[in-house]
Design a protein around this motif. Structure first.
Motif, PDB file in Angstrom:
ATOM      1  N   ALA A 240      59.691  79.946   9.513  1.00  0.00           N
ATOM      2  CA  ALA A 240      59.462  81.385   9.705  1.00  0.00           C
ATOM      3  C   ALA A 240      57.984  81.673   9.981  1.00  0.00           C
ATOM      4  O   ALA A 240      57.645  82.493  10.834  1.00  0.00           O
ATOM      5  CB  ALA A 240      59.942  82.165   8.499  1.00  0.00           C
ATOM      6  N   LEU A 241      57.096  80.985   9.260  1.00  0.00           N
ATOM      7  CA  LEU A 241      55.677  81.271   9.455  1.00  0.00           C
ATOM      8  C   LEU A 241      55.156  80.769  10.794  1.00  0.00           C
ATOM      9  O   LEU A 241      54.144  81.235  11.297  1.00  0.00           O
ATOM     10  CB  LEU A 241      54.850  80.712   8.295  1.00  0.00           C
ATOM     11  CG  LEU A 241      54.871  81.682   7.119  1.00  0.00           C
ATOM     12  CD1 LEU A 241      54.336  81.030   5.866  1.00  0.00           C
ATOM     13  CD2 LEU A 241      54.065  82.935   7.427  1.00  0.00           C
TER      14      LEU A 241
ATOM     15  N   GLN B  12      56.852  81.297  13.315  1.00  0.00           N
ATOM     16  CA  GLN B  12      57.561  82.238  14.180  1.00  0.00           C
ATOM     17  C   GLN B  12      58.608  81.538  15.035  1.00  0.00           C
ATOM     18  O   GLN B  12      58.772  81.834  16.214  1.00  0.00           O
ATOM     19  CB  GLN B  12      56.585  82.996  15.083  1.00  0.00           C
ATOM     20  CG  GLN B  12      55.466  83.635  14.278  1.00  0.00           C
ATOM     21  CD  GLN B  12      54.616  84.545  15.135  1.00  0.00           C
ATOM     22  OE1 GLN B  12      55.130  85.389  15.845  1.00  0.00           O
ATOM     23  NE2 GLN B  12      53.304  84.367  15.079  1.00  0.00           N
TER      24      GLN B  12
ATOM     25  N   ASP C  68      64.266  81.958  11.211  1.00  0.00           N
ATOM     26  CA  ASP C  68      64.273  82.586   9.898  1.00  0.00           C
ATOM     27  C   ASP C  68      64.227  81.526   8.806  1.00  0.00           C
ATOM     28  O   ASP C  68      63.858  80.382   9.062  1.00  0.00           O
ATOM     29  CB  ASP C  68      65.484  83.517   9.753  1.00  0.00           C
ATOM     30  CG  ASP C  68      66.793  82.754   9.905  1.00  0.00           C
ATOM     31  OD1 ASP C  68      66.765  81.506   9.875  1.00  0.00           O
ATOM     32  OD2 ASP C  68      67.839  83.407  10.070  1.00  0.00           O
TER      33      ASP C  68
END
Lengths: 308, 255
Positions: free
Chosen positions: A180-181, A183, A186
């Motif tokens: 998630a970080l 991008q 999820d």
């Protein structure tokens, strides 16, 4: 970490409330988000014992370790005992497990050399596949949670605090390796989550500190990883599987393992091939050809050994 | 077993002591009485928090039945997710514990064998994943938070990803304190998706006042399920450690 459930100092001697097994504490090995791991003696054998800050989280871990135990392959430490211990009047859950002696993955690589990394990754992918087949995801994949066992180059997962049921949200993660970080998706636990972390880990372990630290701390993007991969001789041969993992194009760990293996063979053939081509002299060529055969045999041998 | 009702949490992100209005510990107690858990994260740059700040954070979380942690900006996103999840598990554990008591008489979870509890752990985990979750993030935007705002912004966006990754229904709101006119400004109303491009810094009032207590009290009203009982609020107002008048006494440094 959380003072409303702070871990008290471990006593020198512990006895399980339910099963009555006794342990004498030698030293603290480390602290995780879910508890503290101690090195203890039980009947003259060294054992690792994890005392939980939170009973539920610890028991979830114990549960998964017990399920994985039935498998032949050594994925994590064997689990011996799950029980409670009363420390300073408070009950804490604990589990006792095999003490895995070895070196953390990143430290081990510094000693044996980066060329071992693909082989260790191949092993890790086999481990992950088993975990995924049991309906879980490892979650918090990072070098700190892996040990290269002293006896032979076996890699073993050690902290199962992030293990999550597939379809649930990942219970615990580390920013550096989190999908998630970057991008790139999820935080729902699916096999692809682990494969993403593994790919980032491979890139990171092959990148020097300065290059890695130049990455921004916020708004990271996988494109930044592609740039690093293209520039790095250690990971460039694995560009295709890495990119596929970072883009979430693998359904299973086995598919990624096959591609890494393929790239590994390609790389070995290319290196040997180019040396042969540049040395067309009779004797040199023969010698190199011989060396090539020997190295391929060694490679096959080590792969065979690793798989077993 | 029935599904647990919606879990409600307030998550305070701050870097120092409150210095205005009702005590944040009293406000957290108030929240807890309304069925809202208060978690607190202290964000520090170097070692600026001091014993008093640490104590306040700890006591706030204790009073609010929640968890707390003190971290560097880089660990913020991870901590937000972890604290929320752990506090959730804990709330559900209490519910399950109560039900077990009803079924098994006096027997609590601690009195079950570890093997039985391993099964209960699986159930608690499942309930946590399936339950609805509402979280109000309360961000301290007093002047000293300025260089941590980028990390906070990332954590907000990130938290919305974590919420969307859950199986149960989730929503979040983001508020800053002090607000422009009130103690609290709602930056992001209830949502389950924060836009990636969201800029926190554009909507900030950098002030030296840190009204943590009043902000918590106002945040309680954001949860639709309750009306703030006037009497309780008054009661806590009287007991507050620091009064409005000397609010300026412990102001943060204003750059």
């Amino acid at each position: 970490m959380f003072s409303n459930q702070k871990m008290p100092e471990a006593p020198l001697y512990m006895e399980g409330k339910w099963h009555g097994k006794d342990y004498s504490v030698i030293k603290e090995l480390g602290r995780g988000a879910n508890g503290v791991v101690y090195l203890v003696f039980h009947k003259g054998t060294k054992v690792a014992l994890k005392v939980g800050l939170d009973s539920i989280d610890l028991l979830m871990e114990a549960n998964v370790l017990t399920q994985l135990q039935s498998h032949n392959e050594k994925i994590g430490p064997a689990i011996y005992d799950v029980d409670d211990v009363v420390i300073e009047g408070k009950t804490h859950a604990y589990y006792a497990m095999e003490y895995v002696e070895g070196e953390r993955l990143d430290r081990s690589l510094k000693q044996v050399g980066k060329e071992w990394l693909p082989l260790l990754l191949i092993q890790l992918l086999s481990h992950l596949h088993v975990i995924h087949q049991h309906g879980y995801v490892f979650g918090d994949l990072k070098p700190e949670n892996m040990i290269v066992v002293k006896s032979g180059k076996q890699v073993c997962l050690i902290d199962f605090g992030g293990v999550s049921k597939q379809g649930h949200a990942v219970r615990q993660f580390t920013e550096e390796y989190d999908r998630a970080l970057w991008q790139a998706g999820d935080r729902r636990a699916d096999p692809g989550y682990d494969l993403f972390s593994l790919a980032v880990m491979m890139v990171r372990l092959c990148t020097d500190k300065e290059t890695w630290n130049r990455l921004p701390s916020v708004r990271r993007h996988v494109q930044m990883l592609y740039a690093i991969i293209a520039d790095n001789e250690h990971v460039a041969p694995y560009r295709i599987p890495l990119q596929k993992a970072l883009e979430g194009r693998y359904q299973t760990a086995i598919q990624m393992k096959a591609d890494i293996l393929h790239a590994f063979h390609q790389k070995s053939v290319n290196v040997a091939g180019s040396s042969v081509a540049s040395n067309k002299e009779g004797l040199g060529s023969k010698l190199l050809g011989g060396l090539f055969v020997v190295s391929m045999l060694l490679l096959a041998g080590s792969l065979y050994y690793l798989w077993m | 077993m029935a599904k647990p009702a919606t879990l409600r949490q307030i998550l305070v992100v701050t870097d120092g002591c409150s210095n205005s209005g009702i005590s944040p510990i009293a406000a957290a107690t108030l929240a807890r009485e309304q069925g809202i858990t208060v978690n607190v994260i202290g964000v520090i740059d170097k070692n600026e928090l001091g014993e008093q700040g640490e104590q306040e954070i700890r006591e706030m979380a204790q009073a609010g039945g929640g968890m707390h942690d003190i971290v560097y900006p880089a660990q913020l996103a991870q901590t937000v997710q972890m604290l929320t999840r752990k506090a959730m598990t804990r709330t559900i554990q209490h519910v399950v514990n109560k039900e077990l008591k009803q079924i098994l008489g006096e027997s609590e979870m601690d009195n079950l064998s570890p093997e039985k509890r391993m099964q209960v752990a699986g159930m608690v985990d499942e309930l946590g994943e399936q339950s609805s979750l509402e979280v109000v993030m309360l961000v301290d935007t007093s002047a000293s938070m300025k260089n941590k705002i980028a990390a906070v912004q990332q954590a907000i966006f990130d938290f919305s990803i974590s919420l969307r990754s859950r199986s149960g229904k989730s929503k979040m709101a983001v508020c800053s304190f002090p607000g422009k006119e009130k103690h609290l400004d709602t930056l992001i109303p209830w949502t389950n998706q924060v836009e990636k491009a969201y800029q926190l810094s554009s909507s900030l009032t950098m002030s030296g006042i840190t009204p943590t207590g009043p902000a918590i009290t106002e945040a309680i009203a954001l949860f639709g399920h309750i009306e703030l009982p006037e009497k309780l609020a008054n009661k806590y107002q009287k007991n507050s450690r620091i009064n409005e008048e000397d609010g300026g006494f412990m102001q943060d440094h204003v750059f």
